[in-house]
Write a protein that holds these residues in place. Structure first.
Motif, PDB file in Angstrom:
ATOM      1  N   LEU A 119      -1.060  -1.570 -10.374  1.00  0.00           N
ATOM      2  CA  LEU A 119       0.257  -1.287  -9.803  1.00  0.00           C
ATOM      3  C   LEU A 119       1.086  -2.552  -9.650  1.00  0.00           C
ATOM      4  O   LEU A 119       0.537  -3.652  -9.476  1.00  0.00           O
ATOM      5  CB  LEU A 119       0.096  -0.626  -8.425  1.00  0.00           C
ATOM      6  N   PRO A 120       2.405  -2.433  -9.652  1.00  0.00           N
ATOM      7  CA  PRO A 120       3.257  -3.571  -9.312  1.00  0.00           C
ATOM      8  C   PRO A 120       2.993  -3.997  -7.865  1.00  0.00           C
ATOM      9  O   PRO A 120       2.551  -3.181  -7.042  1.00  0.00           O
ATOM     10  CB  PRO A 120       4.679  -3.017  -9.488  1.00  0.00           C
ATOM     11  N   PRO A 121       3.249  -5.256  -7.504  1.00  0.00           N
ATOM     12  CA  PRO A 121       2.919  -5.745  -6.155  1.00  0.00           C
ATOM     13  C   PRO A 121       3.486  -4.898  -5.028  1.00  0.00           C
ATOM     14  O   PRO A 121       2.810  -4.647  -4.030  1.00  0.00           O
ATOM     15  CB  PRO A 121       3.506  -7.162  -6.158  1.00  0.00           C
ATOM     16  N   LEU A 164       0.257  -1.670  -1.363  1.00  0.00           N
ATOM     17  CA  LEU A 164      -0.029  -1.228   0.002  1.00  0.00           C
ATOM     18  C   LEU A 164       0.359   0.239   0.228  1.00  0.00           C
ATOM     19  O   LEU A 164      -0.410   0.972   0.872  1.00  0.00           O
ATOM     20  CB  LEU A 164       0.663  -2.138   1.013  1.00  0.00           C
ATOM     21  N   PRO A 165       1.513   0.723  -0.262  1.00  0.00           N
ATOM     22  CA  PRO A 165       1.766   2.168  -0.123  1.00  0.00           C
ATOM     23  C   PRO A 165       0.702   3.035  -0.792  1.00  0.00           C
ATOM     24  O   PRO A 165       0.306   4.067  -0.246  1.00  0.00           O
ATOM     25  CB  PRO A 165       3.139   2.345  -0.791  1.00  0.00           C
ATOM     26  N   HIS A 168      -1.712  -8.561   1.456  1.00  0.00           N
ATOM     27  CA  HIS A 168      -1.644  -8.579  -0.003  1.00  0.00           C
ATOM     28  C   HIS A 168      -0.801  -9.769  -0.445  1.00  0.00           C
ATOM     29  O   HIS A 168       0.319  -9.964   0.021  1.00  0.00           O
ATOM     30  CB  HIS A 168      -1.030  -7.278  -0.512  1.00  0.00           C
ATOM     31  N   LEU A 169      -1.368 -10.547  -1.352  1.00  0.00           N
ATOM     32  CA  LEU A 169      -0.692 -11.722  -1.899  1.00  0.00           C
ATOM     33  C   LEU A 169      -0.555 -11.573  -3.403  1.00  0.00           C
ATOM     34  O   LEU A 169      -1.533 -11.268  -4.093  1.00  0.00           O
ATOM     35  CB  LEU A 169      -1.492 -12.999  -1.578  1.00  0.00           C
ATOM     36  N   SER A 170       0.655 -11.786  -3.914  1.00  0.00           N
ATOM     37  CA  SER A 170       0.919 -11.792  -5.354  1.00  0.00           C
ATOM     38  C   SER A 170       1.543 -13.131  -5.718  1.00  0.00           C
ATOM     39  O   SER A 170       2.530 -13.548  -5.092  1.00  0.00           O
ATOM     40  CB  SER A 170       1.867 -10.643  -5.722  1.00  0.00           C
ATOM     41  N   VAL A 171       0.953 -13.823  -6.711  1.00  0.00           N
ATOM     42  CA  VAL A 171       1.399 -15.169  -7.064  1.00  0.00           C
ATOM     43  C   VAL A 171       1.650 -15.250  -8.561  1.00  0.00           C
ATOM     44  O   VAL A 171       0.810 -14.831  -9.365  1.00  0.00           O
ATOM     45  CB  VAL A 171       0.364 -16.241  -6.657  1.00  0.00           C
TER      46      VAL A 171
END
Length: 365
Positions: A217-219, A223-224, A244-247
């Motif tokens: 999934l996209p960042p 969480l949803p 949640h971390l996206s880098v």
């Protein structure tokens, strides 16, 4: 991060290959084990008959306990019945049974009943005690090795540390990480409701499920989707907190989102100080249609991001804000000396020993 590399996909372990070879040759390993245990029981009975002073019939406890460990629930009841028959045969050979001998027989029979009860409880799994435990541990190890933190591009470094309440091998805190593209890193640190072993099974299930969601999934949708997944579970304690971390590993751009979780901490190399990132969102699994705010920025050379669970900063007699201040102060002292191994040193030095603790550190060198 230095960790054991996962086995190549589709390649069985050495134990599995050995069992497959034996089965191809027509040799059933469990049949051999059963034959050996039966032979051991008969040898003990012969010893009781020929040398009763040197071979106590309570030695039958040895094959009984070995059978409990090595045999499947399908064969174990028959073997237990065989051992009980041998016990009464040994009793019949006693010329002058005493109260002590009768007590020993009663203990042997009681142990046989305990083994049968344990076998009944394991029958849902369908494998013996050692095999069932090894399957559970292998599942945990395979999930934990799929972290995505190994072999990061040059200029990036990440490491993690997890400790469970009471030192158990299974924890309600876990993290999953993946790189859906070579230039993007996704990390989720999750705290499942409960502590230690009581949360271990749920943590294993969520680790596999969240790992799949994280890479697919996209960042902004992770969480949803994780919240919707937990809402569908029929758990008495069906909730969890998460960060949640996206880098973007090419530019250093990051996005952080939290769900009822302590905020991420950012260290800017220019000031040398830590600060928390303002994010907000409800605990996963409690409400439908949850929304989660995002904190974003860019990591430059020597900057660092720290993700942690509440076990690191919260104790019954200390406010969480004070715990965060202490964690960041300790992190600054430790990282000034050496970054490598800093997460384990922080876990050892801080947090509540009665709660699970976890840390994930990402820094740009």
């Amino acid at each position: 991060m230095n960790s054991a590399a996962p086995p190549p996909p589709g390649r069985p372990s050495a134990v599995t290959r050995g069992i497959q070879i034996l089965e191809r040759r027509g040799i059933a390993p469990e049949s051999q084990i059963l034959t050996g245990l039966v032979a051991l029981g008969l040898i003990i009975i012969v010893g009781v008959e020929l040398a009763p002073d040197r071979t106590p019939f309570t030695s039958l406890m040895v094959p009984l306990l070995l059978g409990n460990i090595l045999l499947s629930p399908r064969r174990l009841p028959m073997f237990v019945a065989f051992i009980v028959v041998l016990v009464f045969l040994a009793l019949a050979r006693q010329t002058e049974p005493t109260a002590r001998i009768y007590a020993a027989v009663a203990i042997e029979v009681l142990m046989a009943l305990i083994v049968l009860v344990a076998s009944t409880r394991r029958s849902r799994l369908g494998v013996g005690g050692a095999a069932g435990e090894s399957m559970f541990v292998d599942l945990r190890d395979r999930i934990s090795r799929q972290t995505g933190l190994d072999d990061l591009p040059a200029g990036w470094y990440a490491e993690s540390a997890i400790e469970s309440a009471g030192g158990s091998a299974f924890s309600g805190d876990f993290f999953v990480a993946t790189r859906p593209e070579p230039w993007r890193l996704e990390v989720a640190l999750v705290d499942v409701s409960g502590k230690g072993e009581e949360a271990g099974v749920r943590a294993l299930q969520l680790a596999g499920s969240f790992g799949g969601l994280l890479g697919a999934l996209p960042p902004e949708q992770f969480l949803p989707a994780a919240n919707a997944y937990l809402r569908r579970q029929d758990w008495a304690e069906g909730f969890a907190t998460a960060i949640h971390l996206s880098v973007d590993l090419s530019s250093g751009a990051y996005e952080v989102r939290t769900a009822g979780h302590p905020p991420a901490a950012l260290r800017l190399a220019g000031s040398g100080k830590w600060r928390t990132l303002p994010t907000d969102g409800p605990v996963l699994g409690l409400i439908d249609e949850a929304t989660f705010t995002c904190a974003s920025g860019t990591l430059h050379r020597a900057d660092a991001l720290l993700l942690y669970t509440d076990g690191m900063v919260e104790t019954p007699r200390r406010d969480i804000e004070l715990g965060i201040d202490r964690l960041l102060g300790e992190a600054e002292q430790i990282m000034r000396r050496e970054v490598s191994g800093s997460t384990q040193r922080l876990v050892d030095a801080l947090g509540s020993r009665s709660d699970d603790r976890a840390l994930v550190l990402l820094t740009r060198r």
